[in-house]
Design an enzyme around this catalytic site. Sequence first.
Site, PDB file in Angstrom:
ATOM      1  N   HIS A 123      24.924  43.614  34.289  1.00 32.41           N
ATOM      2  CA  HIS A 123      26.253  42.943  34.637  1.00 32.41           C
ATOM      3  C   HIS A 123      27.215  44.125  35.308  1.00 32.41           C
ATOM      4  CE1 HIS A 123      29.852  40.361  34.921  1.00 32.41           C
ATOM      5  NE2 HIS A 123      30.538  41.578  34.700  1.00 32.41           N
ATOM      6  N   ASP A 138      29.125  43.995  39.018  1.00 34.62           N
ATOM      7  CA  ASP A 138      30.551  44.457  39.254  1.00 34.62           C
ATOM      8  C   ASP A 138      30.673  45.411  40.457  1.00 34.62           C
ATOM      9  OD1 ASP A 138      31.949  42.805  37.330  1.00 34.62           O
ATOM     10  OD2 ASP A 138      31.830  44.325  35.821  1.00 34.62           O
ATOM     11  N   HIS A 171      35.096  49.379  37.357  1.00 29.14           N
ATOM     12  CA  HIS A 171      35.725  48.880  38.553  1.00 29.14           C
ATOM     13  C   HIS A 171      36.696  50.108  39.368  1.00 29.14           C
ATOM     14  CE1 HIS A 171      34.710  44.882  37.945  1.00 29.14           C
ATOM     15  NE2 HIS A 171      35.070  44.663  36.825  1.00 29.14           N
ATOM     16  N   HIS A 223      33.581  38.806  40.360  1.00 31.01           N
ATOM     17  CA  HIS A 223      32.263  38.057  40.173  1.00 31.01           C
ATOM     18  C   HIS A 223      32.192  37.122  41.448  1.00 31.01           C
ATOM     19  CE1 HIS A 223      32.986  38.664  35.745  1.00 31.01           C
ATOM     20  NE2 HIS A 223      32.720  39.500  36.365  1.00 31.01           N
TER      21      HIS A 223
END
EC number: 3.5.1.108
Length: 305
Positions: free
Chosen positions: A238, A242, A265, A79
């Site tokens: 969100h 990421d 990720h 973040h």
Amino acid sequence: MIKQRTLKRIVQTTGVGLHTGKKVTLTLRPASANTGVIYRRTDLNPPVDFPADAKSVRDTMLCTCLVNEHDVRISTVEHLNAALAGLGIDNIVVEVNAPEIPIMDGSAAPFIYLLMDAGIEELNSAKKFVRIKQPVRVEDGDKWAELSPHNGFSLDFTIDFNHPAIDASTQRYRMDFSAEAFARQISRARTFGFMRDIEALQSRGLALGGSFDCAIVVDDYRVLNEDGLRFEDEFVRHKMLDAIGDLYMCGNNIIGAFTAYKSGHALNNKLLQAVLAKQEAWEWATFEDEATLPVTFRAPNLVLA
């Protein structure tokens, strides 16, 4: 010349570590041109540096971490890395007196405020961008992520969560990147998790800092946070946050179009590594004057209400 950016002054804050649940002090320090993004653990003697590098990234169940050749790691960098990408910070030393960056509220917004409080300083060296020249795509089952040529930085992200709290119409988000767009549309979107997963992890001594203060928590039917969502499509926003952080693990802003379906990720990092490994797929770009710079990357002029 479009110049590299660092901070004007040192800033510091404290927060809670997602893994340990303990207080962490985070210090952000200006750095000279061509230093890059350096994460540093000062709880070790001597302190250990982790330069942001796509090849050092490990994806764990809880977070993204950087691991060095001695298997020492620093966790929960994603973040803060997204906030650095958002403001185009090229050179910085990020110090923590713990094995992890504090989770704050589970979004990138606290880091944006901290960076803006430090102020942005331009250095007398050309800012280097990674410009995509050929499409590169990676897949994992039905999940995929792609970077293709584009004169700017655009993002198009789709999730596919079959959950009553996530309406089908809120599972895709598209954005033309800019510092302002990132700060207003993306930075406040929080990470999310299932109550049952958090309880299971905490029973094993993991995710001890996990709480309603630092994540959207859902059960099988609804969002459990008292204040609800910050955006109706906060989940997909969100995931885009990421991805912005993951793609900045090379330490350079990307000029290209990012498109993804159910990526996370690990797949984002796989894409970044695939691009960098294919020499004909990208090139370094610098800009002599702002007129030729994609509008996406104009210097941030943020007033955060």
